[in-house]
Design a protein around this motif. Structure first.
Motif, mmCIF file in Angstrom:
data_model
loop_
_atom_site.group_PDB
_atom_site.id
_atom_site.type_symbol
_atom_site.label_atom_id
_atom_site.label_comp_id
_atom_site.label_asym_id
_atom_site.label_seq_id
_atom_site.Cartn_x
_atom_site.Cartn_y
_atom_site.Cartn_z
ATOM 1 N N PHE A 1 27.211 38.975 39.746
ATOM 2 C CA PHE A 1 27.973 37.596 39.659
ATOM 3 C C PHE A 1 29.057 37.895 38.633
ATOM 4 O O PHE A 1 30.260 37.614 38.712
ATOM 5 N N LEU A 2 28.895 38.652 37.553
ATOM 6 C CA LEU A 2 29.756 38.797 36.407
ATOM 7 C C LEU A 2 30.756 39.790 37.015
ATOM 8 O O LEU A 2 31.924 39.727 36.793
ATOM 9 N N LEU A 3 30.353 40.658 37.626
ATOM 10 C CA LEU A 3 31.166 41.843 38.221
ATOM 11 C C LEU A 3 31.967 41.061 39.407
ATOM 12 O O LEU A 3 32.945 41.532 39.391
ATOM 13 N N VAL A 4 31.654 40.453 40.268
ATOM 14 C CA VAL A 4 32.513 39.782 41.040
ATOM 15 C C VAL A 4 33.565 38.770 40.423
ATOM 16 O O VAL A 4 34.606 38.948 40.769
ATOM 17 N N ALA A 5 33.192 37.945 39.330
ATOM 18 C CA ALA A 5 34.203 37.399 38.607
ATOM 19 C C ALA A 5 35.129 38.222 37.945
ATOM 20 O O ALA A 5 36.599 37.871 37.888
ATOM 21 N N THR A 6 34.590 39.399 37.523
ATOM 22 C CA THR A 6 35.646 40.258 36.895
ATOM 23 C C THR A 6 36.404 40.956 37.789
ATOM 24 O O THR A 6 37.604 41.144 37.759
ATOM 25 N N GLY A 7 35.948 41.209 39.230
ATOM 26 C CA GLY A 7 36.847 41.775 40.205
ATOM 27 C C GLY A 7 37.983 40.472 40.534
ATOM 28 O O GLY A 7 39.225 40.987 40.774
ATOM 29 N N SER A 8 37.628 39.384 40.522
ATOM 30 C CA SER A 8 38.480 38.392 40.804
ATOM 31 C C SER A 8 39.725 38.306 39.828
ATOM 32 O O SER A 8 40.868 38.044 40.265
ATOM 33 N N LEU A 9 39.263 38.421 38.501
ATOM 34 C CA LEU A 9 40.112 38.425 37.520
ATOM 35 C C LEU A 9 41.050 39.565 37.524
ATOM 36 O O LEU A 9 42.465 39.360 37.525
ATOM 37 N N LEU A 10 40.656 40.605 38.052
ATOM 38 C CA LEU A 10 41.509 42.038 38.276
ATOM 39 C C LEU A 10 42.427 41.733 39.215
ATOM 40 O O LEU A 10 43.630 42.057 39.132
ATOM 41 N N VAL B 1 30.591 48.413 32.220
ATOM 42 C CA VAL B 1 29.540 48.039 31.577
ATOM 43 C C VAL B 1 28.421 47.522 32.125
ATOM 44 O O VAL B 1 27.439 47.399 32.256
ATOM 45 N N VAL B 2 28.896 46.419 33.205
ATOM 46 C CA VAL B 2 28.031 45.659 33.971
ATOM 47 C C VAL B 2 27.287 46.468 34.967
ATOM 48 O O VAL B 2 26.087 46.597 35.247
ATOM 49 N N CYS B 3 28.041 47.725 35.619
ATOM 50 C CA CYS B 3 27.530 48.563 36.547
ATOM 51 C C CYS B 3 26.519 49.340 35.668
ATOM 52 O O CYS B 3 25.215 49.433 35.960
ATOM 53 N N LEU C 1 28.170 43.457 25.308
ATOM 54 C CA LEU C 1 29.402 44.070 25.351
ATOM 55 C C LEU C 1 30.201 43.506 26.654
ATOM 56 O O LEU C 1 31.561 43.491 26.359
ATOM 57 N N ALA C 2 29.660 43.321 27.745
ATOM 58 C CA ALA C 2 30.257 43.102 28.970
ATOM 59 C C ALA C 2 30.917 41.603 28.697
ATOM 60 O O ALA C 2 32.089 41.542 28.922
ATOM 61 N N MET C 3 30.102 40.814 27.933
ATOM 62 C CA MET C 3 30.635 39.600 27.795
ATOM 63 C C MET C 3 32.119 39.493 26.866
ATOM 64 O O MET C 3 33.025 38.756 26.807
ATOM 65 N N LEU D 1 40.241 37.919 28.993
ATOM 66 C CA LEU D 1 40.732 36.254 29.297
ATOM 67 C C LEU D 1 41.690 35.926 28.212
ATOM 68 O O LEU D 1 42.713 35.225 28.418
ATOM 69 N N ILE D 2 41.310 36.288 26.925
ATOM 70 C CA ILE D 2 42.177 36.042 25.909
ATOM 71 C C ILE D 2 43.614 36.826 26.142
ATOM 72 O O ILE D 2 44.679 35.983 26.001
ATOM 73 N N LEU D 3 43.819 37.985 26.572
ATOM 74 C CA LEU D 3 44.931 38.696 26.841
ATOM 75 C C LEU D 3 45.579 38.067 28.067
ATOM 76 O O LEU D 3 46.856 37.886 27.842
ATOM 77 N N PHE D 4 44.844 37.512 28.977
ATOM 78 C CA PHE D 4 45.314 36.860 30.066
ATOM 79 C C PHE D 4 46.155 35.490 29.896
ATOM 80 O O PHE D 4 47.196 35.444 30.232
ATOM 81 N N LEU D 5 45.371 34.802 28.695
ATOM 82 C CA LEU D 5 46.234 33.729 28.238
ATOM 83 C C LEU D 5 47.227 33.866 27.612
ATOM 84 O O LEU D 5 48.422 33.157 27.724
ATOM 85 N N VAL D 6 47.385 35.007 26.758
ATOM 86 C CA VAL D 6 48.308 35.525 26.072
ATOM 87 C C VAL D 6 49.696 35.854 27.003
ATOM 88 O O VAL D 6 50.906 35.142 26.681
ATOM 89 N N GLU D 7 49.422 36.503 28.017
ATOM 90 C CA GLU D 7 50.386 36.657 28.970
ATOM 91 C C GLU D 7 50.885 35.559 29.663
ATOM 92 O O GLU D 7 52.055 35.545 29.623
ATOM 93 N N VAL D 8 50.091 34.773 29.880
ATOM 94 C CA VAL D 8 50.461 33.573 30.765
ATOM 95 C C VAL D 8 51.441 32.574 29.784
ATOM 96 O O VAL D 8 52.403 32.237 30.165
#
Length: 160
Positions: free
Chosen positions: A20-29, A88-90, A116-118, A125-132
Motif C-alpha cells: 500500500f505504501l508502494l501504491v501511495a508512492t506511485g500516486s505521489l510520483l 526501499v519498499v521493494c 527508511l521508506a517512511m 512530501l516536504i519537498l512537494f509542499l515546498v514546491e507547491v
C-alpha cells in the motif's frame, strides 16, 4: 525448507502494508511528474519569450525562468526521494519473503527498511509542499489586476 500454504499466506499478509505504501508512492510520483511537466512547459514558453523582450518585461521573464528552474530542482529532488522510497519498499517486501523462505531472522533489517521508506516518503512530501508553496508565490496576482480598492474590497465582500 518447505513452506505450507498458511506460512505463505501470512507472508503475503505482512507484505500488504508495504505494498500500500508502494501504491501511495506511485500516486505521489504521478502528481510530481505532472507538476514537473507543467513547469517545463511554462519554461519553454518563457524561453521563447526571452529573446523577444526588453527592459522591465525581459527582467520579469528572466526572474520567472530562475524561479521555474528552482521549482524544477525541488520537484526533481522530491521525485528522487519518492523513487528511493519505492525501491526501499521493494527491498522490504523481498526481506519479508526471504525471511519466510529461508528462516533467517531479518526482522531488524525489515524494521530499518520500513523506517527508511517512511523517512524518504516524509522528505518527498516536504519537498512537494515546498514546491507547491513556491508555485503559489510565483503566481501572486497583482492588486491592480483585481481592481480592488484597499478598504472598498472589504466592504464589497461584506455585502455579498
Amino acid at each position: 525448507m518447505s513452506l505450507d500454504a498458511s506460512a505463505i499466506a501470512q507472508t503475503i499478509q505482512l507484505s500488504v502494508t508495504p505494498v500500500f505504501l508502494l501504491v501511495a508512492t506511485g500516486s505521489l510520483l504521478n502528481v510530481l511528474t505532472g507538476r514537473l511537466s507543467r513547469v517545463v512547459d511554462r519554461s519553454r514558453v518563457l524561453m521563447d519569450r526571452w529573446a523577444e523582450t526588453e527592459g522591465a518585461e525581459h527582467e520579469k521573464v528572466v526572474a520567472e525562468l530562475r524561479w521555474a528552474d528552482r521549482r524544477m530542482d525541488v520537484i526533481n529532488n522530491s521525485i528522487g526521494t519518492a523513487v528511493a522510497c519505492g525501491i526501499v519498499v521493494c527491498v522490504l517486501v523481498a526481506l519479508l519473503f526471504t525471511q519466510a523462505f529461508t528462516g533467517l531472522n531479518l526482522a531488524v533489517a525489515a524494521s530499518w527498511a520500513f523506517a527508511l521508506a517512511m523517512l524518504l516518503l516524509l522528505v518527498s512530501l516536504i519537498l512537494f509542499l515546498v514546491e507547491v508553496r513556491m508555485a503559489i508565490r510565483a503566481i501572486h496576482v497583482p492588486m491592480e489586476l483585481m481592481e480592488v480598492e484597499e478598504m472598498g474590497w472589504q466592504r464589497r465582500q461584506r455585502r455579498r
